[in-house]
Design an enzyme around this catalytic site. Structure first.
Site, mmCIF file in Angstrom:
data_model
loop_
_atom_site.group_PDB
_atom_site.id
_atom_site.type_symbol
_atom_site.label_atom_id
_atom_site.label_comp_id
_atom_site.label_asym_id
_atom_site.label_seq_id
_atom_site.Cartn_x
_atom_site.Cartn_y
_atom_site.Cartn_z
ATOM 1 N N ASP A 13 -23.666 -25.247 -11.239
ATOM 2 C CA ASP A 13 -22.655 -25.327 -10.176
ATOM 3 C C ASP A 13 -22.607 -26.690 -9.509
ATOM 4 O OD1 ASP A 13 -22.189 -22.584 -10.594
ATOM 5 O OD2 ASP A 13 -23.826 -22.079 -9.240
ATOM 6 N N GLY A 15 -20.485 -29.006 -10.019
ATOM 7 C CA GLY A 15 -19.140 -29.595 -9.990
ATOM 8 C C GLY A 15 -18.845 -30.300 -11.307
ATOM 9 N N LYS A 16 -19.455 -29.790 -12.384
ATOM 10 C CA LYS A 16 -19.253 -30.409 -13.707
ATOM 11 C C LYS A 16 -17.800 -30.328 -14.144
ATOM 12 C CE LYS A 16 -22.410 -27.753 -15.613
ATOM 13 N NZ LYS A 16 -23.110 -27.210 -14.440
ATOM 14 N N GLY A 17 -17.125 -29.213 -13.779
ATOM 15 C CA GLY A 17 -15.750 -28.997 -14.238
ATOM 16 C C GLY A 17 -14.852 -30.160 -13.869
ATOM 17 N N GLY A 40 -18.988 -20.926 -14.974
ATOM 18 C CA GLY A 40 -17.670 -20.786 -14.357
ATOM 19 C C GLY A 40 -17.245 -22.156 -13.880
ATOM 20 N N HIS A 41 -16.190 -22.682 -14.463
ATOM 21 C CA HIS A 41 -15.736 -24.015 -14.088
ATOM 22 C C HIS A 41 -14.456 -23.902 -13.279
ATOM 23 C CE1 HIS A 41 -17.993 -25.483 -17.868
ATOM 24 N NE2 HIS A 41 -18.766 -25.467 -16.819
ATOM 25 N N GLN A 224 -24.430 -24.653 -16.984
ATOM 26 C CA GLN A 224 -25.620 -24.452 -16.143
ATOM 27 C C GLN A 224 -26.224 -25.815 -15.766
ATOM 28 O OE1 GLN A 224 -25.584 -22.366 -19.278
ATOM 29 N NE2 GLN A 224 -24.203 -21.157 -18.044
ATOM 30 N N GLY A 302 -19.125 -14.438 -7.880
ATOM 31 C CA GLY A 302 -18.749 -14.363 -6.461
ATOM 32 C C GLY A 302 -19.942 -14.286 -5.524
ATOM 33 N N ARG A 305 -24.066 -18.581 -2.775
ATOM 34 C CA ARG A 305 -25.107 -19.460 -3.335
ATOM 35 C C ARG A 305 -26.136 -19.805 -2.264
ATOM 36 N NH1 ARG A 305 -20.460 -23.163 -6.060
ATOM 37 N NH2 ARG A 305 -20.068 -21.850 -7.866
ATOM 38 N N LYS A 331 -19.415 -33.521 -4.195
ATOM 39 C CA LYS A 331 -19.343 -32.788 -2.922
ATOM 40 C C LYS A 331 -19.970 -33.529 -1.741
ATOM 41 C CE LYS A 331 -18.467 -28.216 -3.514
ATOM 42 N NZ LYS A 331 -18.669 -26.782 -3.744
ATOM 43 N N GLY A 415 -14.016 -34.548 -2.946
ATOM 44 C CA GLY A 415 -13.033 -33.479 -2.755
ATOM 45 C C GLY A 415 -12.693 -32.888 -4.099
#
Ligand code: IMP
Length: 429
Positions: A13, A15-17, A40-41, A224, A302, A305, A331, A415
């Site tokens: 999580d 922010g790789k996407g 989940g991206h 991951q 959901g 975290r 972030k 952002g």
């Protein structure tokens, strides 16, 4: 600089996407090399969100090949749903998608077994997508591969063999082993999915070899993060695949000598979903503030975290095992409004100062973080396009991270949108 790997440098999580989406502008192909729909991206384009779990985050770039590599475990139903929602948005309109025929298939009994184990045996806090049991089958040499979906008789034999073995295990944990009708349904669903996915299935490793030889730019997209890696993470609270750069070659079917650069993604703080040690975890009140500011809820499950200050000893480990050439810090904007920000530079354990995450899980639970505090800033950061545009306090914090980890920054994300980015170096050059 044709082959670049992007990996998470924390517990996922990071922010790789968004970073993969940005780097894909220069890529001819983008490849997921491991994991499955546990990832989940979240991709944001012009304010609209698209969450992908299996299809690489490069999907937003028409014409760029999107490859699901050999090392993945794929739930065919999830993949078909994801293809449909991409097509609805006008994505994957050409021949972009390719799926490895060697990738393994997640079947309904994998999810059943995982859920039962989480409840009755030992709770890791998994995403319950059947990832662990599918990799167990692969390592046990009884897995079902994507290519088997194209051969109904073979698929039936494999499902029967697997269930003869796993049925009693499911019953042992109080579950209902699939009966004859359920087995037949699995074969039928698998065969139908195989027919629908057949046009995308190919020897993706061979395709990539040819693309790289022809001088194309290829991005290998990790899922991951390093600390969830099956070998190097906080075992047993890890996922079941190799999430690090070494796994990128293995899981995409290219040789390690073809990789030119490895970039790690780290948030400006840390989050973790699921169980397991987390040395810099904040108390619930402080964590709640950060969770709200950063919308820190799992894109797949959901779940809220867990949040904590940036953990440099853990990042040093990620830097070492991935051979990171660069870092992308994400972030940073979420920290705006914090009176003070902190960074853990070392841990203290039994009077000793440690500069890296220890290997023993009990030691990881016991370490005390040594924190360095920095003045916070109140300004909103999203308009910044260079380091000089950042408030002095934010710049000081960023430079301190770079110095403490000892890896150059390639990019700072401030952002969710593409334009909310400070690019310091290019990934492909
Ligand atoms: P699994 O991968 O579903 O087996 O879950 C194993 C551990 O990895 C759990 O702690 C999950 O919460 C975590 N995990 C798996 N995938 C992701 C991800 O994409 N982001 C963050 N954590 C993940």
């Amino acid at each position: 600089m044709p082959v670049v790997v992007v990996v998470g440098a924390q517990w996922g999580d990071e922010g790789k996407g968004k970073v993969v989406d940005l780097f894909t502008e220069s890529a001819d192909a983008v490849v997921r090399f491991g994991g499955g729909a546990n990832a989940g991206h979240t991709l944001v384009i012009d304010g609209a969100q698209l969450v992908t779990h299996l299809i690489p985050s490069g999907v937003l770039h028409p014409g760029t090949r999107c490859i699901l590599g050999d090392g993945m475990v794929i739930d065919p139903r999830t993949l078909l749903d994801e293809i449909a929602s991409c097509k609805q948005r006008g994505l994957l309109a050409g021949d972009e998608l390719m799926v490895s025929e060697r990738a393994h298939v997640i079947l309904p009994y994998h999810r059943t077994l995982e859920g039962l184990r989480e409840e009755r045996q030992f709770a890791i806090g998994t995403t319950r997508r059947g990832i662990g049991p599918a990799y167990e089958a692969k390592a046990g040499r009884r897995g079902v591969r994507m290519r088997d979906l194209l051969r109904p008789e073979r698929l039936r034999t494999l499902i029967e063999q697997n269930l003869d073995e796993l049925g009693p295990v499911i019953a042992h944990y109080g579950g209902q082993p699939p009966d004859r009708a359920a087995r037949d349904q699995m074969v039928e669903d698998g065969t139908r999915a195989g027919e629908a996915l057949a046009p995308f299935m190919t020897d993706t490793g061979r395709y990539l070899h040819q693309a790289i030889t022809a001088g194309q730019n290829v991005l290998l997209e990790g899922a991951q993060g390093a600390l969830l890696d099956i070998d190097h993470g906080t075992y047993p609270f890890v996922t079941s695949s190799s999430t690090v750069a070494g796994g990128a070659a293995q899981g995409s079917g290219i040789g390690p000598t073809r990789i030119d650069r490895v970039i790690g993604i780290s948030k400006a703080y840390v989050t973790r979903v699921g169980g397991g040690p987390f040395p810099t975890e904040l108390g619930e009140v402080e964590a709640a503030a950060l969770r709200k500011a950063g919308s820190e809820f799992g894109a797949t499950t959901g779940r809220p975290r867990r949040c904590g200050w940036l953990d440099v000893p853990a990042l040093r480990l990620a830097g070492r095992i991935n051979g990171l050439d660069g870092l992308a810090l994400t972030k940073l904007d979420v920290l705006s409004g914090q009176q003070q920000v902190a960074m853990c530079t070392h841990y203290r354990l039994d009077g000793e100062l440690l500069d890296e995450l220890p290997t023993d899980p009990v030691d990881i639970q016991r370490v005390e973080p040594v924190l360095e505090h920095f003045p916070g800033w109140t300004e909103e950061l999203r308009a910044a396009r260079s380091l000089d545009d950042l408030p002095q306090a934010a710049r000081t914090y960023v430079r301190a991270i770079e110095a403490a980890v000892g890896i150059p920054l390639f990019l700072i994300s401030i952002g969710p949108e593409r334009r909310h980015t400070i690019e310091l170096r290019t990934a492909f050059d």
